[in-house]
Design a protein around this motif. Structure first.
Motif, PDB file in Angstrom:
ATOM      1  N   ARG A 157      16.614   8.363   6.395  1.00  0.00           N
ATOM      2  CA  ARG A 157      15.288   7.786   6.563  1.00  0.00           C
ATOM      3  C   ARG A 157      14.417   8.666   7.456  1.00  0.00           C
ATOM      4  N   ALA A 158      13.121   8.515   7.237  1.00  0.00           N
ATOM      5  CA  ALA A 158      12.104   9.145   8.081  1.00  0.00           C
ATOM      6  C   ALA A 158      11.289   8.010   8.682  1.00  0.00           C
ATOM      7  N   VAL A 159      11.145   8.039  10.002  1.00  0.00           N
ATOM      8  CA  VAL A 159      10.370   7.011  10.692  1.00  0.00           C
ATOM      9  C   VAL A 159       8.991   7.590  10.988  1.00  0.00           C
ATOM     10  N   ILE A 160       7.955   6.817  10.648  1.00  0.00           N
ATOM     11  CA  ILE A 160       6.592   7.296  10.876  1.00  0.00           C
ATOM     12  C   ILE A 160       5.811   6.306  11.730  1.00  0.00           C
ATOM     13  N   ASP A 161       4.818   6.846  12.417  1.00  0.00           N
ATOM     14  CA  ASP A 161       3.856   6.051  13.187  1.00  0.00           C
ATOM     15  C   ASP A 161       2.479   6.442  12.651  1.00  0.00           C
ATOM     16  N   PRO A 162       2.088   5.830  11.523  1.00  0.00           N
ATOM     17  CA  PRO A 162       0.860   6.267  10.852  1.00  0.00           C
ATOM     18  C   PRO A 162      -0.403   5.791  11.556  1.00  0.00           C
ATOM     19  N   PRO A 163      -1.431   6.618  11.589  1.00  0.00           N
ATOM     20  CA  PRO A 163      -2.724   6.155  12.112  1.00  0.00           C
ATOM     21  C   PRO A 163      -3.318   5.146  11.126  1.00  0.00           C
ATOM     22  N   PRO A 164      -4.236   4.304  11.595  1.00  0.00           N
ATOM     23  CA  PRO A 164      -4.860   3.319  10.705  1.00  0.00           C
ATOM     24  C   PRO A 164      -5.466   4.005   9.472  1.00  0.00           C
ATOM     25  N   GLY A 165      -5.206   3.398   8.316  1.00  0.00           N
ATOM     26  CA  GLY A 165      -5.783   3.906   7.065  1.00  0.00           C
ATOM     27  C   GLY A 165      -4.901   4.877   6.311  1.00  0.00           C
ATOM     28  N   LEU A 166      -3.848   5.424   6.951  1.00  0.00           N
ATOM     29  CA  LEU A 166      -3.016   6.416   6.256  1.00  0.00           C
ATOM     30  C   LEU A 166      -2.210   5.779   5.137  1.00  0.00           C
ATOM     31  N   ILE A 167      -1.597   4.646   5.404  1.00  0.00           N
ATOM     32  CA  ILE A 167      -0.774   4.008   4.375  1.00  0.00           C
ATOM     33  C   ILE A 167      -1.248   2.604   4.031  1.00  0.00           C
ATOM     34  N   ASP A 168      -2.235   2.105   4.771  1.00  0.00           N
ATOM     35  CA  ASP A 168      -2.728   0.749   4.529  1.00  0.00           C
ATOM     36  C   ASP A 168      -3.373   0.656   3.153  1.00  0.00           C
ATOM     37  N   ASP A 169      -3.222  -0.499   2.546  1.00  0.00           N
ATOM     38  CA  ASP A 169      -3.905  -0.738   1.272  1.00  0.00           C
ATOM     39  C   ASP A 169      -5.401  -0.797   1.518  1.00  0.00           C
ATOM     40  N   ARG A 170      -6.183  -0.337   0.574  1.00  0.00           N
ATOM     41  CA  ARG A 170      -7.637  -0.389   0.715  1.00  0.00           C
ATOM     42  C   ARG A 170      -8.109  -1.831   0.905  1.00  0.00           C
ATOM     43  N   ALA A 171      -7.451  -2.769   0.223  1.00  0.00           N
ATOM     44  CA  ALA A 171      -7.841  -4.178   0.354  1.00  0.00           C
ATOM     45  C   ALA A 171      -7.595  -4.669   1.777  1.00  0.00           C
ATOM     46  N   GLU A 172      -6.466  -4.240   2.377  1.00  0.00           N
ATOM     47  CA  GLU A 172      -6.177  -4.641   3.751  1.00  0.00           C
ATOM     48  C   GLU A 172      -7.229  -4.074   4.698  1.00  0.00           C
ATOM     49  N   ILE A 173      -7.644  -2.826   4.484  1.00  0.00           N
ATOM     50  CA  ILE A 173      -8.641  -2.191   5.339  1.00  0.00           C
ATOM     51  C   ILE A 173      -9.974  -2.922   5.204  1.00  0.00           C
ATOM     52  N   ALA A 174     -10.373  -3.214   3.949  1.00  0.00           N
ATOM     53  CA  ALA A 174     -11.633  -3.909   3.716  1.00  0.00           C
ATOM     54  C   ALA A 174     -11.591  -5.300   4.345  1.00  0.00           C
ATOM     55  N   SER A 175     -10.468  -5.981   4.238  1.00  0.00           N
ATOM     56  CA  SER A 175     -10.321  -7.320   4.802  1.00  0.00           C
ATOM     57  C   SER A 175     -10.460  -7.286   6.310  1.00  0.00           C
ATOM     58  N   SER A 176      -9.808  -6.287   6.953  1.00  0.00           N
ATOM     59  CA  SER A 176      -9.909  -6.204   8.426  1.00  0.00           C
ATOM     60  C   SER A 176     -11.323  -5.831   8.839  1.00  0.00           C
ATOM     61  N   ARG A 177     -12.034  -5.027   8.063  1.00  0.00           N
ATOM     62  CA  ARG A 177     -13.426  -4.698   8.380  1.00  0.00           C
ATOM     63  C   ARG A 177     -14.301  -5.939   8.268  1.00  0.00           C
ATOM     64  N   ASP A 178     -14.054  -6.751   7.212  1.00  0.00           N
ATOM     65  CA  ASP A 178     -14.835  -7.982   7.038  1.00  0.00           C
ATOM     66  C   ASP A 178     -14.611  -8.928   8.203  1.00  0.00           C
ATOM     67  N   GLU A 179     -13.348  -9.036   8.661  1.00  0.00           N
ATOM     68  CA  GLU A 179     -13.044  -9.907   9.792  1.00  0.00           C
ATOM     69  C   GLU A 179     -13.740  -9.404  11.052  1.00  0.00           C
ATOM     70  N   ASP A 180     -13.717  -8.066  11.267  1.00  0.00           N
ATOM     71  CA  ASP A 180     -14.369  -7.490  12.447  1.00  0.00           C
ATOM     72  C   ASP A 180     -15.880  -7.721  12.382  1.00  0.00           C
TER      73      ASP A 180
END
Length: 183
Positions: A157-180
């Protein structure tokens, strides 16, 4: 074990040289004069490297028996394959051969499944993991210490610590922006 180490590109000049797209971390070892490489398609080889040189940032190779532009152009898009001892390890402790990384599971530090490494893309500035997500989509993960925090070959396995938006679904990003925006 056989590994693809390069793909032949366009002919260069009239004396049989070709450009190559390097797909190995150690071109000086795998693509050195005298190296005998299998090919895909197999009908093109095996090929023995006669000479190699760098010209304008590109590796140029000439193979034994390939003496003119037409013969060189006939090799275009051929994959070059080297036999590699699967137990062979890189000299540096924190270096890996591509074959060691392919098929590793990729997870975040909290254990969330991200996907599986299907390819390593060697770019001029950095290497990228091509990671296939469980839904079949691909994401690109820069192979840098800030993001890839651990490679565990025993656990595969490879363990990653991705910055926001690297692996997030576009829908999840849009949803969090709408909430903000609504807060």
């Amino acid at each position: 074990m056989q590994l693809v180490v390069a793909r032949i590109g366009r002919a260069h000049g009239i004396k049989g040289e070709v450009t190559v797209e390097v797909r190995t971390d150690e071109p000086e070892l795998r693509l050195a004069p005298g190296a005998v490489l299998a090919t895909d398609p197999a009908s093109a080889g095996p090929l023995t490297i006669e000479t190699g040189r760098v010209h304008s940032g590109r590796l140029l190779l000439r193979f034994e028996g390939v003496r003119d532009r037409n013969a060189a152009e006939a090799l275009r898009n051929t994959l070059l394959i080297a036999d590699v001892d699967p137990d062979e390890l890189p000299e540096e402790e924190d270096e890996y051969y591509d074959h060691q990384l392919i098929d590793l599971d990729v997870v975040t530090a909290d254990g969330t499944e991200v996907g599986r490494i299907t390819e390593i893309s060697h770019l001029p500035t950095q290497d990228l993991f091509v990671v296939e997500r469980p839904d079949g989509r691909e994401v690109y993960v820069p192979f840098v210490a800030e993001i890839v925090t651990e490679i565990d070959l025993e656990e595969q396995r490879a363990v990653i610590d991705p910055p926001p938006g690297l692996i997030d679904d576009r829908a999840e990003i849009a949803s969090s922006r709408d909430e903000d925006a609504g807060a």
